[in-house]
Design a protein around this motif. Structure first.
Motif, mmCIF file in Angstrom:
data_model
loop_
_atom_site.group_PDB
_atom_site.id
_atom_site.type_symbol
_atom_site.label_atom_id
_atom_site.label_comp_id
_atom_site.label_asym_id
_atom_site.label_seq_id
_atom_site.Cartn_x
_atom_site.Cartn_y
_atom_site.Cartn_z
ATOM 1 N N VAL A 113 0.045 13.848 3.985
ATOM 2 C CA VAL A 113 0.587 13.865 5.334
ATOM 3 C C VAL A 113 -0.126 12.831 6.207
ATOM 4 C CG1 VAL A 113 0.927 15.230 7.419
ATOM 5 C CG2 VAL A 113 1.277 16.274 5.178
ATOM 6 N N VAL A 114 -1.447 12.861 6.210
ATOM 7 C CA VAL A 114 -2.222 11.912 7.013
ATOM 8 C C VAL A 114 -1.939 10.479 6.572
ATOM 9 C CG1 VAL A 114 -4.550 11.138 7.599
ATOM 10 C CG2 VAL A 114 -4.028 13.583 7.523
ATOM 11 N N ASN A 115 -1.871 10.270 5.250
ATOM 12 C CA ASN A 115 -1.585 8.937 4.727
ATOM 13 C C ASN A 115 -0.258 8.415 5.268
ATOM 14 O OD1 ASN A 115 -1.897 6.756 2.428
ATOM 15 N ND2 ASN A 115 0.175 7.566 2.251
ATOM 16 N N ASN A 116 0.792 9.228 5.187
ATOM 17 C CA ASN A 116 2.104 8.768 5.639
ATOM 18 C C ASN A 116 2.155 8.538 7.146
ATOM 19 O OD1 ASN A 116 2.960 9.277 2.900
ATOM 20 N ND2 ASN A 116 5.038 9.446 3.716
ATOM 21 N N VAL A 139 7.915 10.731 9.111
ATOM 22 C CA VAL A 139 8.534 12.074 9.042
ATOM 23 C C VAL A 139 8.821 12.529 7.619
ATOM 24 C CG1 VAL A 139 9.566 11.710 11.314
ATOM 25 C CG2 VAL A 139 10.895 11.185 9.264
ATOM 26 N N ALA A 140 8.662 11.631 6.646
ATOM 27 C CA ALA A 140 9.033 11.963 5.273
ATOM 28 C C ALA A 140 8.323 13.196 4.708
ATOM 29 C CB ALA A 140 8.799 10.751 4.361
ATOM 30 N N PRO A 141 7.016 13.420 4.979
ATOM 31 C CA PRO A 141 6.373 14.613 4.409
ATOM 32 C C PRO A 141 7.092 15.908 4.761
ATOM 33 C CG PRO A 141 4.719 13.113 5.269
ATOM 34 C CD PRO A 141 6.044 12.565 5.681
ATOM 35 N N TRP A 142 7.653 15.972 5.950
ATOM 36 C CA TRP A 142 8.362 17.184 6.353
ATOM 37 C C TRP A 142 9.793 17.211 5.828
ATOM 38 C CZ3 TRP A 142 4.763 14.686 9.231
ATOM 39 C CH2 TRP A 142 3.670 15.434 9.686
ATOM 40 N N VAL A 143 10.435 16.051 5.822
ATOM 41 C CA VAL A 143 11.839 15.989 5.407
ATOM 42 C C VAL A 143 11.980 16.098 3.891
ATOM 43 C CG1 VAL A 143 13.929 14.578 5.413
ATOM 44 C CG2 VAL A 143 12.446 14.611 7.427
ATOM 45 N N ILE A 144 11.121 15.392 3.166
ATOM 46 C CA ILE A 144 11.249 15.311 1.713
ATOM 47 C C ILE A 144 10.471 16.412 1.012
ATOM 48 C CG2 ILE A 144 10.707 13.903 -0.318
ATOM 49 C CD1 ILE A 144 13.095 12.904 1.196
ATOM 50 N N ALA A 145 9.192 16.548 1.429
ATOM 51 C CA ALA A 145 8.317 17.414 0.642
ATOM 52 C C ALA A 145 8.500 18.887 0.940
ATOM 53 C CB ALA A 145 6.859 17.022 0.870
ATOM 54 N N TYR A 202 0.835 -1.207 0.000
ATOM 55 C CA TYR A 202 0.000 0.000 0.000
ATOM 56 C C TYR A 202 0.870 1.258 0.000
ATOM 57 C CZ TYR A 202 -3.094 3.719 1.450
ATOM 58 O OH TYR A 202 -3.779 4.908 1.496
ATOM 59 N N LEU A 203 1.940 1.231 0.809
ATOM 60 C CA LEU A 203 2.810 2.403 0.856
ATOM 61 C C LEU A 203 3.408 2.687 -0.519
ATOM 62 C CD1 LEU A 203 4.164 4.599 2.540
ATOM 63 C CD2 LEU A 203 5.974 2.956 3.102
ATOM 64 N N ALA A 204 3.817 1.631 -1.221
ATOM 65 C CA ALA A 204 4.396 1.818 -2.548
ATOM 66 C C ALA A 204 3.363 2.356 -3.534
ATOM 67 C CB ALA A 204 4.961 0.490 -3.057
ATOM 68 N N ALA A 205 2.096 1.948 -3.357
ATOM 69 C CA ALA A 205 1.040 2.388 -4.287
ATOM 70 C C ALA A 205 0.318 3.639 -3.822
ATOM 71 C CB ALA A 205 0.025 1.256 -4.476
ATOM 72 N N SER A 206 0.659 4.141 -2.626
ATOM 73 C CA SER A 206 -0.090 5.263 -2.049
ATOM 74 C C SER A 206 -0.077 6.541 -2.879
ATOM 75 C CB SER A 206 0.417 5.553 -0.634
ATOM 76 O OG SER A 206 1.783 5.924 -0.645
ATOM 77 N N PRO A 207 0.970 6.855 -3.660
ATOM 78 C CA PRO A 207 0.892 8.068 -4.478
ATOM 79 C C PRO A 207 -0.301 8.058 -5.431
ATOM 80 C CG PRO A 207 3.161 7.330 -4.333
ATOM 81 C CD PRO A 207 2.313 6.253 -3.714
ATOM 82 N N VAL A 209 7.991 9.282 -4.950
ATOM 83 C CA VAL A 209 9.082 8.364 -5.292
ATOM 84 C C VAL A 209 9.635 7.686 -4.027
ATOM 85 C CG1 VAL A 209 11.423 8.230 -6.222
ATOM 86 C CG2 VAL A 209 9.698 9.595 -7.394
ATOM 87 N N THR A 210 9.781 8.477 -2.964
ATOM 88 C CA THR A 210 10.275 7.917 -1.706
ATOM 89 C C THR A 210 9.348 6.833 -1.178
ATOM 90 O OG1 THR A 210 11.366 9.989 -1.122
ATOM 91 C CG2 THR A 210 10.899 8.454 0.670
ATOM 92 N N ASN A 211 8.035 7.088 -1.232
ATOM 93 C CA ASN A 211 7.081 6.100 -0.731
ATOM 94 C C ASN A 211 7.135 4.809 -1.540
ATOM 95 O OD1 ASN A 211 6.297 7.880 1.217
ATOM 96 N ND2 ASN A 211 4.145 7.974 0.621
ATOM 97 N N VAL A 212 7.324 4.922 -2.836
ATOM 98 C CA VAL A 212 7.427 3.723 -3.673
ATOM 99 C C VAL A 212 8.638 2.896 -3.254
ATOM 100 C CG1 VAL A 212 7.849 2.878 -6.005
ATOM 101 C CG2 VAL A 212 6.207 4.723 -5.636
ATOM 102 N N ILE A 213 9.785 3.555 -3.096
ATOM 103 C CA ILE A 213 11.016 2.843 -2.732
ATOM 104 C C ILE A 213 10.909 2.236 -1.334
ATOM 105 C CG2 ILE A 213 13.484 3.112 -2.279
ATOM 106 C CD1 ILE A 213 13.478 5.335 -4.417
#
Length: 577
Positions: free
Chosen positions: A532-535, A517-523, A459-464, A477-481
Motif C-alpha cells: 500500500v505504501v509503495n503504491n 488507488v489500485a491497492p483498494w480497487v484491485i487487491a 520501478y513500478l513494474a519491478a515493485s512486486p 500484475v497490475t503494477n507490472v502493466i
C-alpha cells in the motif's frame, strides 16, 4: 496553411467585408488550448475585425460598397425580444446550432464569429474576406477621423470593457478594482474612470501590462505577485474593500498561490473546465453589499466557488457576453471626440500566413523573441511586393492591416516594442517551433523529468519483487502493466510533447492516480502495508511528473487546432492555419 473557399452572400441581409485589420483575443487561446468544446477541423477563428464592404445583399439599407466598417463580434438579428431589449449577445436567431447551448447553459446564446459550433459555427475573421450576417445591425461605419488601429478595438475589446463597468453600476465616487490588464481589463478601467469612479485599481502580474495601464489608462496598479491583493485593497479603501470588482481574466487565470496548482491540475485533466482564481479573489475582496461583475470568458463548471461569501456579504454578482451593438455607436462618438484612445493596445504586426507564430508569441510572450535595432516608433515600411503590409506601432497589443494579402496582428501583447515577424528588415526572426521544442527538450530540467519518469515506471513494474509483495498477485500484475505503460508514455516523449496535444500526459496522470488507488480497487485486502505504501508513494511521484509534462506541453504547444483562412485575392499560397 490552407486555402478556404471565398465567402458568398447567403442571405439578402449579408455583406461581404474585405479585411483591413483584425486582432486576436485572449478567448481565442481557449479555443487553441482545447478548453472550448465543439470546434471542428477547418473552422476559421477570429472575431474582432475592421474591413471594407465589397458586396452587399439586396435587403441591406445602411451600407454600400466601399464603406469602412467595424464589425461587432456577436451577431444580432435586430428583431428578436433580446435584441429589442439591447441584450444582443443573447439573440434568439443568430446561433445556427440550437440545442448545444441549451445542454451547456440552459439556453442558446447568440452567434459569434469564429467561436465554435456552440456559438453558431460562423466563419471567423482571420481570413481575407468575411461574410457578415445581419449587417445593418452588426457593422458600423467608422468616422473619417478615426484611424484603423483605434477603430479595430471597437469591435470587441472596448465595448466589452465598457459593458463591464456599465452593467456593474459604476457611479461617481466608487472605488473600482479590475482584475486583468489585458485589452478588456484596460478598457473596463478606462470606462470606470469616465463613468466617474473616484479611484480605479488594476491588478495583474506582468510588468509591461501594469506600466501600460498606469500610463495610458490612468488607474492605480497592483502586482499580485508582490503583495497580498486583499490586504492591499483593504488598505487603499479604509478597510472596506472596493465598491465594484470587475473580473476581466477568464478561464485560464493564473495565481501564485498553491490553489493555482490544484486548479491547473483539474483543468488539464478535464475535471473542471475553468480556473476561477480571479473570480474567487474578487468575491473575497469586494466590500459588503458590493458588486462583482464577471467579464472574462468561462465555458462551464468551476470548483470551490465561494458561494458562502456571496450570500453572507450580500454581494450582487453579474456577468455577460458583450452586447456590442448597445455600445459601439456611442464609443465611436467618444473616440471621435478624443475621450477614448485604443491605439496603445497595438504592438505587433504580422502577415496572415504567420498566424501560428503570432498565436505562440501572444500566448507565451517571450521577451527576447524579437530584436529590433531601430529605435523609431510608429514606423511604416514597404512589403516585399512594394505594398504596405503593415505598420509598426507603439507597445501594447496589436492590430492587423493589409491590402495585398491580409496582415494579421496580435492583441494582448505585453512585451517591449517589437514589430513584424518577417516583413520588417530590423527584425530578427523568432526561433522556429521545432527549434524551440528541441531546445526545451534538451534542457537539464526536461531531461531530469524524463529520466525520473522513466525510472519511476521501471520501478513500478519491478515493485512486486523489490517491495516484496506477499500474496497480492493481481496488484503485482497490475503494477507490472501500468509501470511499463507509464515508462513508454513518458520516456523519450517529453520533448515531443511540446508539439502534441496533452493526451499522453493526461494518460500518464491517469496511470499515476490508478497506481495510488489500485491497492483498494484491485487487491481488496489492503493489510499488506508495504504494498500500500509503495503504491501511494510511487503513484504520487508518477502523477507529479506527468503533471510537469502536461504543464510543459501546455506552455509550448505550438499548433492551433483551427484554421485562419485565406480566400480570394491571395497573392501567396493559401491562407494560414
Amino acid at each position: 496553411m490552407e486555402q478556404v473557399p471565398d465567402p458568398v452572400l447567403r442571405n439578402e441581409q449579408d455583406v461581404i467585408v474585405r479585411l483591413i485589420a483584425g486582432t486576436t483575443c485572449g478567448s481565442d487561446l481557449h479555443l487553441i488550448g482545447g478548453y472550448i468544446p465543439f470546434m471542428r477541423s477547418g473552422d476559421v477563428i477570429g472575431h474582432e475585425f475592421l474591413g471594407e464592404v465589397v458586396e452587399v445583399g439586396a435587403a441591406v439599407r445602411r451600407h454600400k460598397v466601399g464603406d469602412r466598417v467595424v464589425v461587432c463580434s456577436f451577431v444580432g438579428c435586430g428583431r428578436c425580444w433580446y435584441c429589442a431589449h439591447d441584450l444582443w449577445s443573447l439573440c434568439d436567431n443568430t446561433n445556427t446550432n440550437p440545442g448545444i447551448g441549451q445542454a451547456l447553459f440552459g439556453a442558446d446564446t447568440g452567434g459569434i464569429f469564429g467561436y465554435s459550433h456552440a456559438m453558431g459555427g460562423l466563419r471567423g475573421s482571420h481570413a481575407e474576406y468575411v461574410r457578415v450576417p445581419f449587417a445593418d445591425y452588426g457593422a458600423f461605419p467608422v468616422p473619417e477621423g478615426i484611424d484603423d488601429t483605434s477603430a479595430l478595438f471597437v469591435s470587441d475589446s472596448l465595448p466589452t470593457g465598457w459593458m463591464g463597468a456599465d452593467l456593474a453600476g459604476v457611479k461617481p465616487g466608487d472605488v473600482v478594482a479590475v482584475w486583468g490588464c489585458g485589452a478588456v481589463g484596460q478598457m473596463a478601467a478606462r470606462a470606470a474612470i469616465l463613468l466617474g469612479a473616484e479611484r480605479v485599481i488594476s491588478i495583474d502580474r506582468i510588468p509591461e501590462r501594469l506600466e501600460m495601464t498606469e500610463r495610458h489608462i490612468g488607474s492605480e496598479v497592483i502586482d499580485y505577485t508582490a503583495t497580498d491583493v486583499g490586504a492591499e485593497l483593504r488598505e487603499r479603501t479604509g478597510g472596506r474593500g472596493p465598491d465594484v470588482c470587475i473580473e476581466a481574466v477568464g478561464m485560464e487565470a493564473h495565481s501564485d498561490s498553491p490553489v493555482h496548482l490544484y486548479d491547473q491540475a483539474k483543468q488539464q485533466l478535464r475535471l473542471q473546465t475553468d480556473r476561477p482564481t480571479a473570480v474567487r479573489q474578487a468575491i473575497h475582496a469586494c466590500r459588503k453589499g458590493g458588486t462583482v461583475f464577471i467579464l472574462g470568458v468561462f465555458a462551464g463548471a468551476v470548483d470551490k466557488f465561494p458561494l458562502g461569501a456571496v450570500i453572507n456579504k450580500g454581494l450582487t454578482v453579474r456577468g455577460a457576453q458583450m452586447h456590442g451593438q448597445r455600445y459601439i455607436p456611442m464609443l465611436l462618438d467618444r473616440m471621435a471626440a478624443g475621450e477614448l484612445s485604443t491605439s496603445h493596445l497595438a504592438t505587433h504586426s504580422v502577415p496572415l500566413d504567420e498566424a501560428p507564430r503570432a498565436y505562440d508569441l501572444f500566448k507565451h510572450k517571450p521577451t527576447a523573441a524579437y530584436v529590433r535595432s531601430s529605435g523609431r516608433a510608429a514606423e511604416r515600411w514597404q512589403g516585399p511586393a512594394g505594398e504596405r503590409d503593415g505598420s509598426f506601432v507603439r507597445p501594447g497589443y496589436s492590430f492587423l492591416s493589409g491590402h495585398r494579402s491580409a496582415t494579421w496582428e496580435v492583441t494582448g501583447m505585453t512585451t517591449s516594442p517589437r514589430s513584424s515577424m518577417e516583413t520588417h528588415p530590423d527584425i530578427v526572426e523568432m526561433r522556429s517551433r521545432h527549434e524551440m521544442a528541441e531546445r526545451a527538450a534538451t534542457t537539464p530540467r526536461a531531461q531530469a523529468v524524463e529520466t525520473l519518469a522513466f525510472l519511476t515506471g521501471i520501478y513500478l513494474a519491478a515493485s512486486p519483487w523489490i517491495a516484496g509483495f506477499d500474496n497480492l498477485s493481481r496488484l503485482a500484475v497490475t503494477n507490472v502493466i501500468v509501470g511499463i505503460a507509464y515508462a513508454l508514455l513518458m520516456s523519450g516523449g517529453f520533448g515531443r510533447a511540446y508539439e502534441r496535444t496533452h493526451s499522453m500526459a493526461w494518460a500518464a496522470c491517469a496511470l499515476g492516480v490508478w497506481t495510488i488507488v489500485a491497492p483498494w480497487v484491485i487487491a481488496g485486502d489492503v493489510s499488506t502495508t508495504r504494498s500500500v505504501v509503495n503504491n501511494i508513494i510511487v503513484g504520487a511521484i508518477a502523477l507529479l511528473l506527468a503533471l510537469a509534462a502536461s504543464a510543459a506541453a501546455a506552455r509550448a504547444d505550438r499548433s492551433p487546432r483551427s484554421t485562419v483562412g485565406g480566400n480570394r485575392g491571395m497573392s501567396g499560397p493559401g491562407g494560414a492555419t
